[in-house]
Enzyme design. Structure first.
Site, short mmCIF file in Angstrom:
data_model
loop_
_atom_site.label_atom_id
_atom_site.label_comp_id
_atom_site.label_asym_id
_atom_site.label_seq_id
_atom_site.Cartn_x
_atom_site.Cartn_y
_atom_site.Cartn_z
N TYR A 184 38.99 39.91 38.86
CA TYR A 184 40.20 39.55 39.60
C TYR A 184 40.18 38.06 39.94
O TYR A 184 41.14 37.32 39.66
CB TYR A 184 40.33 40.37 40.89
CG TYR A 184 41.25 39.73 41.89
CD1 TYR A 184 42.63 39.80 41.72
CD2 TYR A 184 40.74 38.99 42.96
CE1 TYR A 184 43.47 39.15 42.61
CE2 TYR A 184 41.58 38.35 43.84
CZ TYR A 184 42.94 38.42 43.67
OH TYR A 184 43.78 37.76 44.53
N LYS A 221 42.49 34.44 38.62
CA LYS A 221 43.12 33.37 39.40
C LYS A 221 42.65 32.01 38.90
O LYS A 221 43.43 31.07 38.77
CB LYS A 221 42.81 33.55 40.89
CG LYS A 221 43.43 34.81 41.49
CD LYS A 221 44.95 34.80 41.38
CE LYS A 221 45.60 36.08 41.82
NZ LYS A 221 47.05 36.14 41.52
N SER A 268 44.14 31.95 44.97
CA SER A 268 43.32 32.53 46.03
C SER A 268 42.17 31.60 46.37
O SER A 268 41.64 30.89 45.51
CB SER A 268 42.76 33.87 45.54
OG SER A 268 41.74 34.33 46.39
N1 UFG Z 1 35.46 44.32 55.92
C1 UFG Z 1 34.79 45.25 56.68
N2 UFG Z 1 35.17 46.56 56.58
C2 UFG Z 1 36.17 46.97 55.76
C3 UFG Z 1 36.86 46.01 54.98
C4 UFG Z 1 36.47 44.70 55.08
O1 UFG Z 1 33.88 44.92 57.42
O2 UFG Z 1 36.44 48.16 55.70
C5 UFG Z 1 35.07 42.92 56.02
C6 UFG Z 1 34.64 42.30 54.71
O3 UFG Z 1 33.28 42.55 54.47
C7 UFG Z 1 34.99 40.84 54.93
C8 UFG Z 1 36.22 40.89 55.83
O4 UFG Z 1 36.20 42.18 56.44
O5 UFG Z 1 33.96 40.20 55.60
C9 UFG Z 1 37.52 40.71 55.08
O6 UFG Z 1 37.55 41.62 54.00
P1 UFG Z 1 38.87 41.86 53.13
O7 UFG Z 1 38.54 42.87 52.08
O8 UFG Z 1 40.03 42.13 54.00
O9 UFG Z 1 39.11 40.43 52.49
P2 UFG Z 1 38.19 39.59 51.51
O10 UFG Z 1 38.01 38.26 52.18
O11 UFG Z 1 37.01 40.31 51.06
O12 UFG Z 1 39.15 39.53 50.24
C10 UFG Z 1 40.23 38.65 50.21
C11 UFG Z 1 41.35 39.19 49.33
C12 UFG Z 1 40.94 39.24 47.90
C13 UFG Z 1 40.32 37.94 47.49
C14 UFG Z 1 39.22 37.55 48.41
C15 UFG Z 1 38.70 36.22 48.04
O13 UFG Z 1 41.73 40.49 49.73
O14 UFG Z 1 42.10 39.44 47.13
O15 UFG Z 1 39.74 37.47 49.73
O16 UFG Z 1 38.01 35.59 49.01
F1 UFG Z 1 39.78 38.00 46.24
#
Ligand code: UFG
Length: 336
Positions: free
Chosen positions: A150, A154, A125
């Site tokens: 998590y 990785k 990741s």
């Molecule tokens: N977000 C919102 N509202 C929500 C969900 C997410 O605004 O309800 C925002 C988050 O704050 C972030 C973006 O949308 O800015 C993406 O969020 P995600 O949860 O979809 O993805 P992340 O980048 O946080 O997480 C992903 C993977 C994880 C990994 C992570 C590492 O899902 O498995 O990237 O960077 F660990």
């Protein structure tokens, strides 16, 4: 026909990769313990490819079951997806994450060592980079201390593989995924989040479908053009194809070192508000959302420099953000 073991092959990225493997002419054996997937996915893969992959319901934490599998199956390569993946849950239950994500990896590698098997692809990741100092993120960017157990699994996973490649005959590639989204064009397979989605896109589609009332946008005070956080959203089918490219690199012995890692993204960053707009345009839906505070542990921006992956894997993404969002929406409508 080369036989490829896909662990976690009924999960989101795993199932799309199984389809691409079968379409490329590989024979696939799936191991999955159904802890975060459904057996129906096996049937749905078969609807797409016309061939049902072999399936074993094995919990990779049970060492003797892993050994027994390798005693009775001859394989040419492994793509290892099986792992827990919820960031928040990993903070609550770190030991479950270490036991599952690290234990299963070690047992697989031990069986590979004992049989001189040497082609291994690992689901890593972009979380290993934390908030990178420079964007886009190249493979040369330093890794940062993990934000969650998590993420740590990785990082530790990559280290275990690196050490094993040094000591044994293993050849391995870690693919550092950015944000996988979307669903197969056939709408037979897609993402099946359990309970309330933690990730942006399933939350968006469930809100549009009326399952959730409103999307919360986590923070609009980031140092970005519109204040919302930026990520690199990659269509899961493009991501699946990167696994085929990486596997072929190993099988054809084109790898330059025994352990390699590549960034797998589109190279394009999109803010949360841009994603919402793109979703509305692509699907003709109006999304109910509001801005709330930041989510703990979130970084400001991450998107890939794909130069090295494009060149070394001879692979590039083909699908747009709109296509990916549209496929997520088609998939969501089918779940209603
Ligand atoms: N977000 C919102 N509202 C929500 C969900 C997410 O605004 O309800 C925002 C988050 O704050 C972030 C973006 O949308 O800015 C993406 O969020 P995600 O949860 O979809 O993805 P992340 O980048 O946080 O997480 C992903 C993977 C994880 C990994 C992570 C590492 O899902 O498995 O990237 O960077 F660990």
């Amino acid at each position: 026909m080369k036989k490829i073991l896909v662990t976690g092959g009924l999960g989101f990225i795993g199932s799309h990769t199984v389809v691409e493997l079968q379409n490329t002419g590989f024979e696939v054996i799936i191991i999955d313990d159904l802890s975060n997937s459904s057996i129906d996915v096996l049937e749905n893969i078969t609807k797409i490819t016309g061939t049902q992959p072999a399936f074993h319901n094995i919990d990779l934490r049970i060492k003797k079951d892993v050994k027994n599998f390798f005693d009775t199956n001859k394989i040419d390569g492994i793509i290892h997806f099986a792992a827990f993946k919820a960031v928040g849950e990993s903070v609550q239950n770190p030991l479950d994450y270490y036991e599952n994500n690290i234990g299963s990896l070690v047992y697989l590698l031990q069986e590979m060592r004992d049989r001189n098997l040497d082609n291994f692809i690992f689901s890593s990741s972009c979380t290993v980079y934390g908030q990178a100092d420079e964007l886009p993120i190249t493979e040369n960017a330093p890794t940062k201390p993990a934000e969650s157990p998590y993420g740590n699994t990785k990082q530790i996973g990559e280290e275990i593989i690196r050490d094993t490649c040094k000591a044994n005959s293993l050849n391995a590639i870690a693919l550092r995924y950015f944000n996988p989204i979307g669903a197969h064009d056939s709408v037979h397979i897609g993402e099946l989040p359990l309970g309330v989605p933690q990730n942006l896109i399933p939350y968006v589609t469930q809100t549009a479908a009326g399952i959730r009332e409103q999307l919360s946008v986590f923070g609009d005070d980031y140092d970005t053009a519109d204040g919302t956080a930026i990520r690199d959203y990659i269509h899961v089918v493009d991501l699946a194809k990167a696994h085929i490219a990486a596997l072929q690199r190993l099988l054809e012995k084109n790898n330059k070192t025994s352990f390699e890692f590549f960034n797998v993204g589109t190279g394009k960053g999109s803010s949360v508000l841009e994603v919402i707009k793109a979703f509305e345009n692509a699907t003709d839906q109006k999304l109910n959302y509001k801005i709330v505070g930041r989510r703990e542990g979130d970084i400001t921006a991450a998107y890939a420099d794909t130069t090295i992956a494009n060149k070394e894997l001879n692979w590039k993404t083909e699908k747009t953000l709109e296509e990916a969002l549209n496929s997520s929406w088609e998939w969501q409508k089918k779940q209603l």
